[in-house]
Design a protein around this motif. Structure first.
Motif, mmCIF file in Angstrom:
data_model
loop_
_atom_site.group_PDB
_atom_site.id
_atom_site.type_symbol
_atom_site.label_atom_id
_atom_site.label_comp_id
_atom_site.label_asym_id
_atom_site.label_seq_id
_atom_site.Cartn_x
_atom_site.Cartn_y
_atom_site.Cartn_z
ATOM 1 N N PHE A 824 0.814 -1.221 0.000
ATOM 2 C CA PHE A 824 0.000 0.000 0.000
ATOM 3 C C PHE A 824 0.845 1.268 0.000
ATOM 4 C CE2 PHE A 824 -2.740 -3.166 2.266
ATOM 5 C CZ PHE A 824 -3.615 -3.370 1.215
ATOM 6 N N ARG A 825 2.155 1.103 -0.071
ATOM 7 C CA ARG A 825 3.044 2.259 -0.106
ATOM 8 C C ARG A 825 3.584 2.522 -1.508
ATOM 9 N NH1 ARG A 825 3.456 0.310 5.053
ATOM 10 N NH2 ARG A 825 3.691 1.884 6.693
ATOM 11 N N VAL A 826 3.203 1.677 -2.457
ATOM 12 C CA VAL A 826 3.679 1.820 -3.838
ATOM 13 C C VAL A 826 2.474 1.855 -4.768
ATOM 14 C CG1 VAL A 826 5.094 0.805 -5.662
ATOM 15 C CG2 VAL A 826 5.799 0.565 -3.269
ATOM 16 N N GLU A 827 2.440 2.815 -5.651
ATOM 17 C CA GLU A 827 1.362 2.940 -6.631
ATOM 18 C C GLU A 827 1.937 2.828 -8.042
ATOM 19 O OE1 GLU A 827 -1.740 3.027 -6.120
ATOM 20 O OE2 GLU A 827 -1.832 3.343 -3.943
ATOM 21 N N PRO A 828 1.156 2.340 -9.026
ATOM 22 C CA PRO A 828 -0.191 1.779 -8.910
ATOM 23 C C PRO A 828 -0.166 0.402 -8.254
ATOM 24 C CG PRO A 828 0.631 1.500 -11.118
ATOM 25 C CD PRO A 828 1.662 2.328 -10.402
ATOM 26 N N PRO A 829 -1.335 -0.235 -8.039
ATOM 27 C CA PRO A 829 -1.395 -1.517 -7.325
ATOM 28 C C PRO A 829 -0.515 -2.613 -7.904
ATOM 29 C CG PRO A 829 -3.586 -0.572 -7.528
ATOM 30 C CD PRO A 829 -2.685 0.299 -8.337
ATOM 31 N N ILE A 830 -0.400 -2.658 -9.236
ATOM 32 C CA ILE A 830 0.423 -3.714 -9.831
ATOM 33 C C ILE A 830 1.872 -3.584 -9.384
ATOM 34 C CG2 ILE A 830 0.757 -2.338 -11.938
ATOM 35 C CD1 ILE A 830 0.707 -6.191 -11.641
ATOM 36 N N LEU A 831 2.363 -2.353 -9.300
ATOM 37 C CA LEU A 831 3.730 -2.141 -8.826
ATOM 38 C C LEU A 831 3.837 -2.440 -7.336
ATOM 39 C CD1 LEU A 831 4.863 1.079 -10.750
ATOM 40 C CD2 LEU A 831 5.336 -1.323 -11.265
ATOM 41 N N GLY A 832 2.756 -2.135 -6.602
ATOM 42 C CA GLY A 832 2.753 -2.456 -5.183
ATOM 43 C C GLY A 832 2.854 -3.956 -4.954
ATOM 44 N N ALA A 833 2.096 -4.724 -5.763
ATOM 45 C CA ALA A 833 2.139 -6.176 -5.632
ATOM 46 C C ALA A 833 3.530 -6.709 -5.964
ATOM 47 C CB ALA A 833 1.093 -6.810 -6.539
ATOM 48 N N LEU A 834 4.105 -6.230 -7.063
ATOM 49 C CA LEU A 834 5.436 -6.683 -7.460
ATOM 50 C C LEU A 834 6.478 -6.283 -6.427
ATOM 51 C CD1 LEU A 834 5.327 -5.926 -11.293
ATOM 52 C CD2 LEU A 834 5.049 -8.141 -10.165
ATOM 53 N N ALA A 835 6.321 -5.084 -5.866
ATOM 54 C CA ALA A 835 7.257 -4.639 -4.835
ATOM 55 C C ALA A 835 7.145 -5.518 -3.592
ATOM 56 C CB ALA A 835 6.989 -3.174 -4.480
ATOM 57 N N GLY A 836 5.909 -5.870 -3.209
ATOM 58 C CA GLY A 836 5.723 -6.739 -2.053
ATOM 59 C C GLY A 836 6.390 -8.086 -2.254
ATOM 60 N N ILE A 837 6.240 -8.638 -3.452
ATOM 61 C CA ILE A 837 6.876 -9.928 -3.749
ATOM 62 C C ILE A 837 8.392 -9.782 -3.759
ATOM 63 C CG2 ILE A 837 7.184 -11.661 -5.558
ATOM 64 C CD1 ILE A 837 4.225 -11.174 -6.307
ATOM 65 N N GLY A 838 8.886 -8.721 -4.396
ATOM 66 C CA GLY A 838 10.329 -8.523 -4.473
ATOM 67 C C GLY A 838 10.968 -8.319 -3.114
ATOM 68 N N VAL A 839 10.327 -7.509 -2.268
ATOM 69 C CA VAL A 839 10.869 -7.282 -0.923
ATOM 70 C C VAL A 839 10.842 -8.582 -0.119
ATOM 71 C CG1 VAL A 839 10.513 -6.065 1.252
ATOM 72 C CG2 VAL A 839 10.298 -4.838 -0.901
ATOM 73 N N GLY A 840 9.777 -9.372 -0.310
ATOM 74 C CA GLY A 840 9.708 -10.651 0.391
ATOM 75 C C GLY A 840 10.837 -11.582 -0.009
ATOM 76 N N ILE A 841 11.122 -11.647 -1.307
ATOM 77 C CA ILE A 841 12.237 -12.492 -1.765
ATOM 78 C C ILE A 841 13.557 -11.963 -1.220
ATOM 79 C CG2 ILE A 841 13.529 -13.232 -3.804
ATOM 80 C CD1 ILE A 841 10.888 -13.328 -5.321
ATOM 81 N N GLY A 842 13.707 -10.640 -1.213
ATOM 82 C CA GLY A 842 14.920 -10.060 -0.653
ATOM 83 C C GLY A 842 15.071 -10.368 0.822
ATOM 84 N N ALA A 843 13.964 -10.311 1.572
ATOM 85 C CA ALA A 843 14.011 -10.640 2.995
ATOM 86 C C ALA A 843 14.396 -12.105 3.195
ATOM 87 C CB ALA A 843 12.656 -10.352 3.638
ATOM 88 N N TRP A 844 13.858 -12.959 2.343
ATOM 89 C CA TRP A 844 14.190 -14.394 2.414
ATOM 90 C C TRP A 844 15.668 -14.624 2.173
ATOM 91 C CZ3 TRP A 844 14.657 -17.645 -2.324
ATOM 92 C CH2 TRP A 844 14.866 -18.982 -2.024
ATOM 93 N N LEU A 845 16.216 -13.999 1.134
ATOM 94 C CA LEU A 845 17.634 -14.175 0.832
ATOM 95 C C LEU A 845 18.511 -13.639 1.955
ATOM 96 C CD1 LEU A 845 17.610 -13.198 -2.958
ATOM 97 C CD2 LEU A 845 17.826 -15.494 -1.995
ATOM 98 N N THR A 846 18.124 -12.499 2.510
ATOM 99 C CA THR A 846 18.889 -11.921 3.618
ATOM 100 C C THR A 846 18.860 -12.843 4.827
ATOM 101 O OG1 THR A 846 18.374 -9.689 2.853
ATOM 102 C CG2 THR A 846 19.105 -9.924 5.136
ATOM 103 N N TYR A 847 17.681 -13.352 5.132
ATOM 104 C CA TYR A 847 17.544 -14.246 6.286
ATOM 105 C C TYR A 847 18.365 -15.517 6.078
ATOM 106 C CZ TYR A 847 15.272 -16.921 10.009
ATOM 107 O OH TYR A 847 15.021 -17.659 11.133
ATOM 108 N N ARG A 848 18.343 -16.045 4.869
ATOM 109 C CA ARG A 848 19.145 -17.230 4.566
ATOM 110 C C ARG A 848 20.627 -16.954 4.749
ATOM 111 N NH1 ARG A 848 17.865 -21.528 1.797
ATOM 112 N NH2 ARG A 848 19.794 -21.402 0.623
#
Length: 883
Positions: A824-848
């Motif tokens: 909800f911090r990135v517009e339009p919604p499609i970019l927000g969804a992609l950003a959410g997925i990308g940040v999640g993958i980045g968090a996963w890689l960092t945690y690993r």
């Protein structure tokens, strides 16, 4: 002056060898070499070393090399070439055998001095094909080793800052050349036994800042299958390739990928008889000259003895790295140089731009898994065993022909064991008569044509035989390698060894390549049981005479593979995880008006729970395993939600502690329910751990696993019905008592052992969906996911997307966890969804990355038992680090 070669000349403080639990500097390495030098003595002796990418074998090798003791590397105890090792020791009678695994490294002195007359120049004896059973050894001099290592270092521009990760065994000249060239340049080597298809390899690669790795053609198949194109490897400077011809399109593809990612692909050509390398293709020419071997290495020269009108002929190499000659008997150790140039046996031509190109073979060798196999030697080995056979090669595969169907299994097994390659690397056929040319010689071309005709008639599978006796050991070795369990035995199943849904994919692909179609419950079978099952399912048509009618038409999967060579397979539970998390994120931003992804994830949770966590181990171990999974899920959830609670106050302590479902609740959705799925997953594991800690319940489930699952499923139905359709509280859908319905559907489906069981669970899932679907399609979507899990084992995926699917599936927990703070911090919604997925993958890689580093630290300070295995609690640390 005694002969010798020193490879430990790097700067004292610089790292030389890096293992999982230890880093050895050049200064320390020199001290270790000095200590071992005293053990080997001053009189030159023949030293056999069991190969292993570990510190002790390397120290012993460097010591022998520096002190002038000729060395012969042989396969280690866990290798498929163990029989070849014993044959070499018996034939060439070494003075010292350096070996060891769990019992510790040791030097076995077979005599005080040496019984051999060793030529002053003799530094090493190498099998002509790595571990192929050939009676001939290549005699290499100290100058051979030094000059080739220096040439490789020159054209690769190796500096002390470089660091190579081992991907090949030391008994293979390509693998040894990596060690030699890097140490001679004062660089460092990361010693690992993990495959490039194993995530632990990449964890080590990243943690150590490795800059290169080596690959044979099969390595690139594994890279493709494991999503290499999507990996972020900032320290990677180049990949080297040798050990067989890599298809030009693959060369171009990896060269382009390297250009985009900042690394080079260096294609090389060599033979053991030239120590290792004879030619290389400069990386800047990889795309434009793909398919060539390039130019001669520094200090060497190539020429073509043209014998045809098109300018092609046998490729001949000259240089200081050309061997002294062959050794067939210990008496040959005293012989000096007998050749000055190497006739490679390959047909080649030189292009107008000066680059050389291989166009065929002048003799009977084939590269299999990067090993150069002497076809005549294979026939000789089989003849000694009383098997009359003929050999040929096609597409870098060994073709084996015998004149009786009953000998197909025997010959294939004997050949695989003798030459030290997996049994699936050999295609074996029965044939009425061996074809001959008009002059009476064996007609190899006719054999190849018959093999091709048979493949076409039987869709490339009917001609393959079931695994022979050695296959059980190969399965065990595969588990040990990919699951990081060197103590694996013939009675340990994939699930019992701690395999999970992601490692399941890679292991199953490797096993299918080795064995053909696998039974649905292979993950629960030990190597011994799996071998017996496959033997029992073998049909006469699988070993019938070449050219016989196939027993069945080509399968749909075979036709699909033939039609879509660029399509890979992904295990359905992995594909569903990836698809579900995309659906969830896109629904949360309003781009999809469809619920149900979380129901699918619940079914996958139950399905994988039954397959991988509830294996037949002692009850306390099952409970510990379940608690370990709960810990893996809870730690990142608590850390992230706690951080958000402190920074923004978005989450309350009940959300951080994952206990919302146990407290009184309103009927309306609030932010505090955003992590409901993670809460259910954690408490499911905790509840089941408590359940299976009760001995009577544990015994009941072991006796009747499907019946037990049906009982739990029957209990889950009324609870879900009463809470969702009678009480009518919307939030009741998101608590453990109601979500257990889909968890149990997946669990029961995994426990079903027959099509009737699968049909029963499918019927229940379909029939129950409309009962629970008063408000939306959530249950319908979940039921479709259950049906896919039960009836569709694999999903076809374009090869370029395989890595993305695995990343989405692997990161699904983290995407679910962090996307709320992004979308909800990135517009339009499609970019927000992609950003959410990308940040999640980045968090996963960092945690690993972080947990992998913690895992390395933890292993350094964990006490090992007398058998070399870790204490039970340490497995939780390793699992949390990314298994």
């Amino acid at each position: 002056m005694l002969p010798g070669l020193c490879l430990t000349g790097g700067r004292t403080e610089d790292p030389a060898l890096i293992a999982s639990d230890r880093t050895v500097s050049y200064g320390e390495l020199r001290s270790l070499v000095d200590e071992r030098r005293a053990e080997l003595g001053t009189e030159r002796r023949l030293v056999v070393i069991t190969a292993g990418n570990a510190i002790e074998p390397v120290v012993t090798y460097l010591t022998a090399l520096e002190a002038g003791h000729p060395v012969l590397f042989v396969p280690d105890d866990g290798s498929a070439g163990a029989a070849h090792r014993e044959a070499l020791i018996e034939r060439f009678d070494p003075d010292v055998v350096a070996a060891g695994a769990s019992e510790g490294w040791r030097l076995q002195e077979r005599r005080a001095g040496s019984r051999h007359d060793l030529h002053p120049d003799l530094a090493m004896l190498a099998s002509t094909s790595g571990s192929t059973g050939s009676p001939k050894l290549v005699r290499l001099s100290f100058e051979n080793l030094r000059s080739n290592a220096a040439a490789i270092g020159e054209y690769l521009q190796i500096t002390p800052r470089d660091r190579a990760a081992t991907t090949l065994p030391l008994q293979y000249c390509y693998g040894l050349s990596v060690l030699n060239s890097y140490l001679l340049a004062g660089a460092s080597v990361v010693l690992t036994e993990h495959s490039v298809s194993d995530e632990r390899f990449w964890d080590e690669f990243t943690l150590t800042g490795a800059t290169s790795f080596a690959g044979v053609p099969y390595t690139f198949e594994l890279l493709d299958a494991s999503g290499f194109e999507q990996r972020d490897l900032p320290s990677l400077r180049y990949i080297t390739q040798a050990g067989g011809r890599l298809a030009p399109d693959l060369v171009r593809r990896y060269a382009r990928l390297g250009r985009e990612r900042g690394f080079d692909l260096v294609v090389m050509y060599g033979q053991t008889e030239a120590t290792a390398r004879m030619a290389y293709l400069p990386p800047e020419l990889a795309e434009s000259a793909a398919g060539t071997i390039g130019r001669a290495i520094p200090g060497g020269s190539l020429r073509v003895d043209a014998s045809t009108g098109d300018g092609s002929g046998e490729l001949v190499y000259s240089g200081p790295n050309v061997m002294l000659g062959y050794a067939e008997h210990p008496a040959d150790f005293a012989t000096g140089r007998v050749i000055t140039e190497l006739r490679t046996g390959d047909l080649a031509r030189q292009r107008e731009d000066g680059l050389f190109e291989i166009v065929g073979r002048a003799n009977r060798f084939v590269k299999v898994y990067g090993l150069r196999i002497d076809l005549d030697a294979v026939e000789h080995l089989l003849a000694e065993a009383g098997i009359d056979a003929r050999t040929a090669s096609a597409d870098e595969r060994l073709l084996l022909f015998v004149r009786s169907p009953r000998l197909v299994d025997v010959a294939r097994g004997r050949a695989a064991a003798a030459i030290g390659v997996p049994i699936h690397a050999i295609d074996s056929f029965a044939i009425d008569e061996f074809p001959r040319t008009e002059s009476g010689k064996s007609d190899t071309a006719a054999l190849v044509r018959r093999a091709e005709a048979h493949r076409e008639a039987s869709s490339a599978v009917a001609g393959a035989v079931a695994p022979a006796a050695p296959v059980g050991d190969s399965i065990r070795d595969l588990y040990a390698e990919l699951l990081g369990r060197p103590g694996a035995t013939m009675d340990d199943s994939f699930a019992a060894l701690g395999g999970d849904s992601l490692s399941y994919v890679e292991v199953s692909i490797r096993l299918e390549t080795m064995l053909g179609r696998l039974p649905a419950d292979w993950h629960a079978l030990s190597p011994r049981e799996l071998e017996a099952r496959l033997d029992g399912e073998r049909t006469p048509s699988e070993t019938g005479p070449l050219g016989a009618e196939p027993a069945a038409p080509p399968s749909l999967s075979a036709r699909l593979r033939a039609w879509a060579g660029s399509i890979s397979r992904v295990e359905t539970s992995i594909a569903l995880r990836a698809a579900a998390i995309i659906q969830i994120v896109f629904m949360h931003v309003g781009l999809l008006n469809l619920q149900g992804g979380s129901a699918v994830l619940l079914a996958v949770l139950g399905y994988n729970l039954a397959r991988f966590q509830l294996v037949d181990l002692p009850g306390v171990s099952r409970s510990r395993r379940l608690l370990g999974v709960a810990v893996q899920i809870a730690i990142p959830a608590v850390l992230w939600s706690g951080f958000i609670a402190v920074v923004s106050g978005h989450y309350q302590p009940t959300t951080v502690l994952l206990v919302n479902a146990f407290l009184p609740r309103d009927a309306a959705w609030t932010y505090q329910w955003e992590l409901w799925f993670i809460e259910i997953a954690v408490w499911t594991m905790v509840a089941l751990a408590a359940l299976f800690a009760v001995p009577a319940i544990d015994r009941w489930e072991r006796r009747t696993p499907f019946g037990f699952a049906l009982v739990l499923l029957a209990l889950a139905f009324p609870v879900r019905f009463l809470l969702t359709d009678v009480a009518g509280n919307e939030l009741d859908r998101y608590i453990l008592a109601t979500a257990a319905w889909f968890v149990m559907l997946g669990w029961a489906g995994a426990r079903a052992r027959s099509w009737r069981g699968l049909a029963l669970i499918s019927t229940v899932a379909v029939a129950a969906a409309p009962v629970f679907a008063a408000r939306d399609l959530w249950d319908f979507v979940g039921s479709i996911g259950v049906l896919a899990l039960l009836w569709v084992p694999w999903v076809p995926v374009p090869r370029p997307l395989v890595g993305a699917v695995w990343a989405l599936a692997g990161a699904s927990l983290f995407i679910y966890l962090v996307h709320w703070q992004v979308i909800f911090r990135v517009e339009p919604p499609i970019l927000g969804a992609l950003a959410g997925i990308g940040v999640g993958i980045g968090a996963w890689l960092t945690y690993r990355f972080v947990t992998a580093r913690l895992g390395v630290w933890r292993r350094r300070y964990t006490t090992r038992g007398p058998d070399g295995t870790r204490a039970p609690g340490e497995w939780l640390v390793e699992d949390a680090a990314g298994r």
